[in-house]
Structures are given as structure tokens and as C-alpha cells.
Design an enzyme around this catalytic site. Structure first.
Site, PDB file in Angstrom:
ATOM      1  N   GLU A 105      42.394  49.067  49.717  1.00 52.30           N
ATOM      2  CA  GLU A 105      40.809  49.800  49.909  1.00 52.30           C
ATOM      3  C   GLU A 105      39.710  48.721  49.854  1.00 52.30           C
ATOM      4  OE1 GLU A 105      42.220  53.930  47.405  1.00 52.30           O
ATOM      5  OE2 GLU A 105      41.509  52.064  45.853  1.00 52.30           O
ATOM      6  N   CYS A 129      47.021  42.822  34.248  1.00 52.76           N
ATOM      7  CA  CYS A 129      45.469  43.204  33.380  1.00 52.76           C
ATOM      8  C   CYS A 129      46.146  44.785  32.953  1.00 52.76           C
ATOM      9  CB  CYS A 129      44.485  42.908  34.063  1.00 52.76           C
ATOM     10  SG  CYS A 129      44.221  41.324  34.754  1.00 52.76           S
ATOM     11  N   LEU A 232      36.743  37.152  32.429  1.00 54.70           N
ATOM     12  CA  LEU A 232      37.201  36.326  31.205  1.00 54.70           C
ATOM     13  C   LEU A 232      37.754  37.443  30.328  1.00 54.70           C
ATOM     14  CD1 LEU A 232      37.241  33.577  30.203  1.00 54.70           C
ATOM     15  CD2 LEU A 232      35.153  33.986  29.050  1.00 54.70           C
TER      16      LEU A 232
END
Ligand code: SAH
Length: 357
Positions: A105, A129, A232
Site C-alpha cells: 500500500e 513492533c 524511537l
């Protein structure tokens, strides 16, 4: 018999080389070796890269025989925008089909004065993540340079069509980790910035990474001229590892050292992307650690809004916590912006790209 010939044809197609994998020099050589002029290579190159044709037939100033000869030797593995969705806020999401039927995408993000393309660098992602929808898709493969370039061209065309202006900025914040597909991302950027491609300034391009120290140093050594953004989310190892498990292998100490190296070599400001979540990183100690982490170079922190992807394991922190971050960062001379998400209604916002359609 018919099936057999179709199968043979399909096999032949597979063995033909993608013409866009050739450099201009290689294309010129190809024509010379086939009894034509080197100049023909320039013409074809221009069709492929400046005019972005999808077929040899579209190369209208090339003779029919030459086009047939090209057809017999090569394919053009152009991407295809399979589906385009438009958000109420103007954001456009493209579902892009690749030559092997995999889908990635990319997103067009319009503001009053700019059009930004958010492009993918891999099919799926190998990082894990916990808060990102793309992380749930297995990494299938890296995109090649022209598949990245084509996403940009598609968005440039949409920007001209719907907003009457060319694309102005590019962020590598779509699916995948750009620094884990380093060579192809750099080749794509070369094309995007070259006169034969889109002639865009590298200053308008941002590569976003979860932080692969070795590759950040390599970029610094190669003196790249685009911007660097680091996702971060926490400057405390324990917290960062709990939400971005690969941090265990690339701990903050190594990331920080690589960023110091980057700054020493490039003198380019570093941008940090940072989501503040309730109960995870919304305390004073979290912002203090962030201040300490980025104090070594001019820095900018983008506090990005969390886009929920599931059951509520993660929740956007309170406005009060965001203000606390803002105050503390500003007091320490760190530039801070609070970003609202775009395209949430079509799952086009940060971290929501997951090929739902
Ligand atoms: N792998 C690269 C490129 C992806 S960029 C990187 O990590 O930088 C996508 C950005 O959106 C990253 O900053 C990522 O941390 C952030 N993100 C991921 N999931 C999100 C979510 N659910 N809400 C808001 N931001 C998210």
C-alpha cells in the site's frame, strides 16, 4: 495443445528479464550489440523512466520491429494500482499489485500547500513492533527499485489529477523497514532525484527507520542527502524492547552511537517519531530519558497520534501527558510537533497499512 502453448508462453514470460533492471549504459550496449544505435537506448530509457510507459507498444517513436524485438527479450514489470480509496480528509490510499500478485500500500497525504507520498519498501515487515498493523504481515520480499519508484510516480499522477500540483515530498513510512532493503531504497531514491526520473530534491525525501545502527552508519559514510527519521517511541531499553522487541538486538546504546556518527558526518538534524501511550511511556522519567537521548544533536520530535489497530492493548496518552512532553522538550531546546493522523477512516494512517482490502 492450446494449454501447452499458453504454459510455454507463461514460462517464457517468466524467464524474460525486467528491462528496468538495466542501467542506461546496459541498454545502450544492448542496442549496439543488436546492430542498432546506442542512442536507441537513451530513447527507450526515457520511455521507461521519464514517461513511465507500461508496455513496449506505448513507445511510439520506436519502430514496430524494435518494439517486437524488445517484447521478445524483456518484460516491463510495472506496478498496477488495483484499488484507490479516498478519505474524508482528502488522503488517498493505493493498493498496489506487483508483478507476482503480491500487494503493498502507498498513501497520498495532501495539506494546503504540499502533497506527500508515503511509500512502502517491503511486502510485509520482518520487525515485530507490537503497535503496528504491518508487523502482523509476514515479510514476503523486498521491493525492487522500480516498484518503489512506480509508487511515487502513481502518487505524483494522482496529485496532478486531484490537486493540480505535482508531488512535493516523499516519506518512506509505508510498509516495511527501508534500511533492511537498503540497496534498493537507495537506487529508487537515485532515480527519484535524477534528471532522468522525477528530479526531486533529496531534501524533500525522508527515510524512516526503526533504527538499524549498522545501516545508519553506512548511510552516513555514503553521505546521503535525504532526511533521516527514527521511530524511537522510548529512550529506555526495557520499555522499548517491550514494544519493539528487535530493540533487544539493536539496543539504544548502539542506536545512539550510530546517530552520533550520522550527525558528525552529515550535520543533518535528526527527527524522532514518537507515540505516547497510556501507562507505557507517559511518565516524566520517559520524557527525561528522551531529552537525554537526543541531546547530542539538533533534533526534532514528532509526537504522533496513536492509530488503534486492535483490542485496546495500547491507548493514546492523555492530552495532559502530551503537554508534559511538549513543555519538557521545548524547555530543552528540542523542536516538537504534535501530529494529527490523516486517513484514519480508510486505514491509511501510520501503522495501519495491512492490506485489509
Ligand atoms: N519501519 C520503518 C518505517 C515504517 S514508518 C519505521 O519504523 O520507521 C511507520 C511509522 O508509524 C513509524 O514511526 C511507526 O513507529 C509508526 N507507527 C506504527 N504503528 C503505529 C500506530 N498504530 N499508530 C501510530 N503510529 C504508528
Amino acid at each position: 495443445m492450446r494449454d501447452f502453448s499458453l504454459l510455454t508462453f507463461a514460462r517464457m514470460q517468466q524467464t524474460k528479464k525486467d528491462i528496468r533492471a538495466l542501467t542506461k549504459e546496459q541498454l545502450r550496449d544492448f542496442f549496439v550489440n543488436n546492430g542498432d544505435k546506442a542512442f536507441r537506448g537513451n530513447q527507450v530509457y526515457e520511455w521507461l523512466w521519464q514517461k513511465s510507459v507500461h508496455s513496449f507498444e506505448g513507445m511510439t517513436n520506436i519502430s514496430k520491429e524494435t518494439r517486437e524485438m524488445l517484447e521478445n527479450n524483456f518484460v516491463i514489470n510495472h506496478i498496477q494500482v488495483d484499488q484507490m480509496q479516498r478519505s474524508a480528509d482528502g488522503t488517498i490510499k493505493n493498493a498496489v499489485r506487483l508483478h507476482d500478485d503480491l500487494i503493498v500500500e502507498s498513501v497520498l497525504i495532501p495539506t494546503a500547500s504540499r502533497t506527500t507520498a508515503c511509500v512502502s519498501s517491503q511486502v510485509g515487515c520482518s520487525l515485530d513492533c507490537k503497535f503496528c498493523a504491518t508487523a502482523r504481515l509476514k515479510r514476503m520480499r523486498n521491493l525492487n527499485p522500480d516498484e518503489i519508484y512506480d509508487q511515487v510516480v502513481a502518487i505524483d499522477n494522482e496529485s496532478r489529477l486531484y490537486f493540480n500540483r505535482p508531488l512535493s515530498n516523499i516519506v518512506f513510512m509505508g510498509m516495511g523497514e527501508p534500511l533492511m532493503n537498503y540497496n534498493n531504497v537507495l537506487k529508487a531514491i537515485d532515480k527519484i532525484t535524477s534528471k532522468e526520473g522525477l528530479a526531486m530534491s533529496p531534501k524533500r525525501i525522508t527515510v524512516s527507520t526503526s533504527g538499524v545502527p549498522k545501516m545508519i552508519k553506512k548511510m552516513a559514510d555514503e553521505k546521503v542527502r535525504f532526511n533521516l527519521a527514527v521511530s524511537l517511541h522510548s529512550a529506555i531499553d526495557e520499555v522499548r524492547t517491550s514494544i519493539m522487541p528487535f530493540n533487544e538486538h539493536f539496543p539504544l546504546k548502539d542506536l545512539r552511537e550510530a546517530l552520533e556518527y550520522w550527525y558528525a558526518k552529515t550535520k543533518n538534524r535528526i527527527t524522532y517519531e514518537y507515540v505516547v501511550w497510556q501507562g507505557i511511556n507517559d511518565g516524566q522519567k520517559d520524557v527525561d530519558a528522551l531529552v537525554r537521548f537526543c541531546g547530542f544533536a539538533p533534533s526534532k520530535v514528532n509526537l504522533i497520534e496513536y492509530n488503534p489497530i486492535d483490542d485496546g492493548q495500547f491507548q493514546q496518552a492523555s492530552d495532559q501527558a502530551i503537554r508534559m512532553y511538549q513543555r519538557t522538550l521545548e524547555a530543552n531546546n528540542i523542536t516538537v510537533t504534535v501530529r494529527r493522523s490523516r486517513g484514519k477512516d480508510i486505514d491509511a494512517a501510520c501503522g495501519q497499512l495491512a492490506n485489509k482490502t
